[in-house]
Design a protein around this motif. Structure first.
Motif, short mmCIF file in Angstrom:
data_model
loop_
_atom_site.label_atom_id
_atom_site.label_comp_id
_atom_site.label_asym_id
_atom_site.label_seq_id
_atom_site.Cartn_x
_atom_site.Cartn_y
_atom_site.Cartn_z
N SER A 22 -1.18 6.33 -0.45
CA SER A 22 -0.80 4.90 -0.80
C SER A 22 -0.62 4.14 0.60
N ARG A 23 -0.52 4.83 1.84
CA ARG A 23 -0.15 4.15 3.11
C ARG A 23 -1.41 3.62 3.41
N SER A 24 -2.62 4.43 3.26
CA SER A 24 -3.90 4.09 4.00
C SER A 24 -4.43 2.88 2.95
N VAL A 25 -4.08 2.86 1.69
CA VAL A 25 -4.71 1.94 0.86
C VAL A 25 -4.05 0.66 1.29
N GLN A 26 -2.70 0.53 1.64
CA GLN A 26 -2.18 -0.44 2.17
C GLN A 26 -2.83 -1.04 3.15
N LEU A 27 -3.31 -0.10 4.30
CA LEU A 27 -4.28 -0.66 5.62
C LEU A 27 -5.70 -0.94 5.14
N GLY A 28 -5.85 -0.79 3.90
CA GLY A 28 -7.36 -1.22 3.45
C GLY A 28 -8.50 -0.24 3.92
N PRO A 123 0.43 23.73 8.03
CA PRO A 123 -0.65 23.01 7.23
C PRO A 123 -0.36 21.70 6.56
N ALA A 124 0.81 21.45 6.36
CA ALA A 124 1.28 20.26 5.44
C ALA A 124 1.20 19.06 6.47
N ALA A 125 1.24 19.29 7.80
CA ALA A 125 1.17 18.30 8.69
C ALA A 125 -0.37 17.63 9.03
N ILE A 126 -1.34 18.29 8.29
CA ILE A 126 -2.87 17.86 8.36
C ILE A 126 -3.02 16.52 7.91
N PRO A 127 -2.35 15.89 6.94
CA PRO A 127 -2.78 14.68 6.56
C PRO A 127 -2.16 13.74 7.31
N ARG A 128 -1.20 14.13 8.03
CA ARG A 128 -0.56 13.11 8.87
C ARG A 128 -1.52 12.71 10.35
N PHE A 129 -2.24 13.91 10.52
CA PHE A 129 -3.14 13.75 11.76
C PHE A 129 -4.22 12.67 11.35
N LEU A 130 -4.79 12.72 9.98
CA LEU A 130 -5.80 12.03 9.64
C LEU A 130 -5.40 10.52 9.39
N GLU A 135 -5.13 4.97 11.43
CA GLU A 135 -4.63 3.87 11.70
C GLU A 135 -4.81 3.22 13.30
N THR A 136 -5.36 4.50 14.19
CA THR A 136 -5.16 4.04 15.21
C THR A 136 -6.60 3.90 15.86
N GLY A 137 -7.70 4.36 15.20
CA GLY A 137 -8.93 4.26 15.45
C GLY A 137 -9.58 5.39 16.82
N ALA A 138 -8.48 6.35 16.95
CA ALA A 138 -8.65 7.20 17.99
C ALA A 138 -9.75 8.17 18.00
N ASP A 139 -10.40 8.52 19.04
CA ASP A 139 -11.28 9.78 18.91
C ASP A 139 -10.54 11.14 18.80
N ILE A 140 -9.42 11.40 19.41
CA ILE A 140 -8.93 12.43 19.43
C ILE A 140 -7.43 12.22 19.05
N VAL A 141 -6.68 13.10 18.12
CA VAL A 141 -5.48 12.93 17.77
C VAL A 141 -4.70 14.21 18.09
N SER A 142 -3.88 14.29 19.30
CA SER A 142 -3.61 15.47 19.70
C SER A 142 -2.29 15.88 19.54
N GLY A 143 -1.76 17.08 19.12
CA GLY A 143 -0.44 17.35 18.66
C GLY A 143 0.32 17.45 19.82
#
Length: 318
Positions: A22-28, A123-130, A135-143
């Motif tokens: 839902s959040r990502s659809v809002q972002l198009g 594992p439940a945190a995986i979608p937040r990384f994606l 959202e940011t266009g990053a190459d690396i999202v580091s926990g």
């Protein structure tokens, strides 16, 4: 290899929960990235089944890199619809990550998420990384376990690991912060999302625990875009050891610094002059002379040889 893949894998799309979608659809943003979750493991029989069940509830494309486990791990893995790469002997955490990178590149995935198999990573945190990646266009999202937003479990991290993480993270920021264009809070967290196209630019060689030292230098040299994602600070087993001499915090810190400085020298033509100046002068971070550090590392290697281990093959602990 285990290839009993469910039908939903056929289109290779990421399984993302309703909130993220839902959040990502809002972002198009179209959520059609092919994403692989890679889990390095070494003798994790007590936890691997539960971790895989939880991971497969979130995502379908999963790779386990079994780093020469001698417990029941190899017998548990065939029960799950995951890909498996197995090392005949323990070759080190860095080698397992390099194999995961190569697998993701070879299979033409768009993103790679790496996580541990001992419940330090949820594992439940995986979608937040994606979602953060999109959202940011990053190459690396580091926990990061040390951001203000990060949750802490009842059991804190061992003091020596917190201290070394803080020291190394500060030194990476001092040396590479302007090139990375960010300020890190956790240099050692293995919970990450990587844009696979960016991984093609890296040439990692470090087989053991010091892999992050080389990774951050190469990421800076390639001007990769880095963002951090808060994750929970979870330690369930304080009795785990590094082995082979690296249980001595001073020796472990010296080893990390040596790898860090050697990689800066190796990448000197791609890094700003101010980053490599101290290396060219034969000095290490915080004015540690090169001969002293090399001597410390030699003692670690000697200790490792007397126990039948090596810096390359010591079991992974973070």
């Amino acid at each position: 290899m285990h290839r009993d893949w469910p039908t939903c894998v056929a289109n290779g799309q990421v399984a993302i929960d309703a909130i993220t979608q839902s959040r990502s659809v809002q972002l198009g943003i179209k959520l059609s990235m092919r994403t692989l979750v890679a889990i390095p493991t070494y003798n994790e029989a007590p936890t691997i089944a539960e971790v895989l069940r939880a991971t497969l509830q979130v995502h379908s494309d999963v790779l386990v890199v079994d780093d020469g486990s001698t417990d029941a791990t190899p017998h548990i893995l065939p029960d799950f619809p995951v890909e498996v790469l197995r090392h005949a002997r323990n070759r080190g955490y860095g080698t397992s990550l390099r194999d995961a990178f190569a697998f993701a590149i070879d299979r033409k995935f768009d993103w790679l998420v790496t996580m541990d198999c001992d419940w330090q990573h949820e594992p439940a945190a995986i979608p937040r990384f994606l979602e953060t990646a999109l959202e940011t266009g990053a190459d690396i999202v580091s926990g990061s376990r040390y951001m203000t937003e990060s949750r802490s479990s009842a059991m804190p991290a061992p003091i020596d690991r917190q201290r070394i993480n803080r020291i190394i993270t500060n030194e990476i920021n001092d040396r590479l912060g302007s090139t990375l264009a960010t300020t890190l809070t956790d240099a050692f967290c293995g919970f990450k999302a990587y844009r696979v196209r960016s991984l093609r630019q890296l040439r990692p060689t470090i087989p053991g625990y010091a892999f992050p030292m080389q990774f951050w230098v190469q990421a800076a040299a390639q001007r990769l875009r880095i963002v951090e994602q808060p994750v929970a600070l979870i330690y369930n087993d304080l009795a785990r050891t590094f082995g082979g001499g690296l249980d001595d915090p001073a020796k472990r810190l010296a080893h990390y610094r040596t790898v860090f400085e050697r990689e800066i020298y190796s990448q000197r033509e791609r890094l700003p002059m101010n980053v490599v100046a101290n290396v060219a002068g034969g000095m290490y971070v915080n004015s540690h002379p090169l001969p002293d550090l090399l001597s410390q590392v030699s003692s670690v290697q000697a200790a490792a040889s007397t126990t039948g281990a090596s810096l390359a093959t010591m079991p992974r602990v973070s």
